[in-house]
Design an enzyme around this catalytic site. Sequence first.
Site, PDB file in Angstrom:
ATOM      1  N   GLU A   1      37.716  -6.081  27.539  1.00 26.69           N
ATOM      2  CA  GLU A   1      37.163  -4.722  27.465  1.00 26.69           C
ATOM      3  C   GLU A   1      35.816  -4.729  26.734  1.00 26.69           C
ATOM      4  O   GLU A   1      35.756  -5.091  25.557  1.00 26.69           O
ATOM      5  CB  GLU A   1      38.132  -3.806  26.698  1.00 26.69           C
TER       6      GLU A   1
ATOM      7  N   GLU B   1      42.863   7.428  25.318  1.00 25.79           N
ATOM      8  CA  GLU B   1      42.542   6.772  24.037  1.00 25.79           C
ATOM      9  C   GLU B   1      41.456   7.585  23.332  1.00 25.79           C
ATOM     10  O   GLU B   1      40.291   7.205  23.336  1.00 25.79           O
ATOM     11  CB  GLU B   1      42.057   5.334  24.313  1.00 25.79           C
TER      12      GLU B   1
HETATM   13  O1  LIG Z   1      38.607   0.479  21.089  1.00 32.15           O
HETATM   14  C1  LIG Z   1      38.984   0.475  22.252  1.00 32.15           C
HETATM   15  O2  LIG Z   1      38.419   1.154  23.085  1.00 32.15           O
HETATM   16  C2  LIG Z   1      40.165  -0.292  22.731  1.00 32.15           C
HETATM   17  O3  LIG Z   1      40.665  -0.010  23.774  1.00 32.15           O
HETATM   18  C3  LIG Z   1      40.657  -1.428  22.026  1.00 32.15           C
HETATM   19  O4  LIG Z   1      41.781  -2.020  22.433  1.00 32.15           O
HETATM   20  C4  LIG Z   1      40.148  -1.674  20.715  1.00 32.15           C
HETATM   21  O5  LIG Z   1      40.692  -2.346  19.908  1.00 32.15           O
HETATM   22 MG   LIG Z   2      39.454   1.243  24.893  1.00 38.54          MG
END
Ligand SMILES: O=C(O)C(=O)[C@H](O)CO
Ligand SMILES: [Mg+2]
Length: 259
Positions: free
Chosen positions: A143, A240
């Site tokens: 990512e 998220e």
């Molecule tokens: O921070 C983010 O966007 C994530 O998805 C991670 O897994 C960070 O640790």
């Molecule tokens: Mg992330």
Amino acid sequence: MMRLAANLTMLFNEVAFMQRFALAAEQGFKAVEFLFPYEFDADLLAHELHRHGLTQALFNMPPGDWAAGERGMAAIPGREEEFRSHLPTVLKYAQALQCKQVHAMAGIVPAGAQRADYEATFIANLRHAADFFAPHSIRVLTEPLNQRDMPGYFISHQRQAAALIDQIDRANVGLQFDCYHAQIMDGDLSRLIESLLPYIAHIQIASVPQRNEPDQGELNYPHLFQHLEQLGYQGWIGCEYKPASTTLDGLGWAQPYLS
Ligand SMILES: O=C(O)C(=O)[C@H](O)CO
Ligand SMILES: [Mg+2]
């Protein structure tokens, strides 16, 4: 219909971690993701998941010393043995949670370091992890993280990650496309997603620039969801974000997508 996963590291922080599964399920989420499961017993986590009918969409491999600022080690020369030593533990959790995707955080490149060494380490480590997980049908994700929040992080652009995935050359390595980071570093998200679709294994969402609920800020998620649907995206969408107030107060945006 977009399939939303609640990120239990960021959402439902009003209650203790083990109680967040129940709240996510009550709100209609069918899946969850979180950063790190390792302080909890794998079987207890599995029990919570299953009794609420939830799928584990994703979790992260151990990141090193988080409190000291470490953000993974997959790209850090000299940490190969440590990175590889985590694989059996990650597999144990993935199997208990029946989770098919794990995120291998790459780490921070110190200013002035030779980037080529970091790339070679990352490619070798991701190949090793991919080969380790392949017999279990588990994918390893990478990512890109934005440089404002994570200065020095090894990967910050989506196309840079796709080029590395090409070099790693393993079928079970994919891109974790976090729209929040992608908008900050790359922009042009509709076209970016379109061109990188074959790499994208998982998507995450939040508003930009605040990283709050996705119905705020500069991104138009209803448009992006429609675009993803038209493109035939089949994966999960991880929520998220940091609720601006309480998780429930801010969840109205998700109602059309939750049953
Ligand atoms: O921070 C983010 O966007 C994530 O998805 C991670 O897994 C960070 O640790
Ligand atoms: Mg992330």
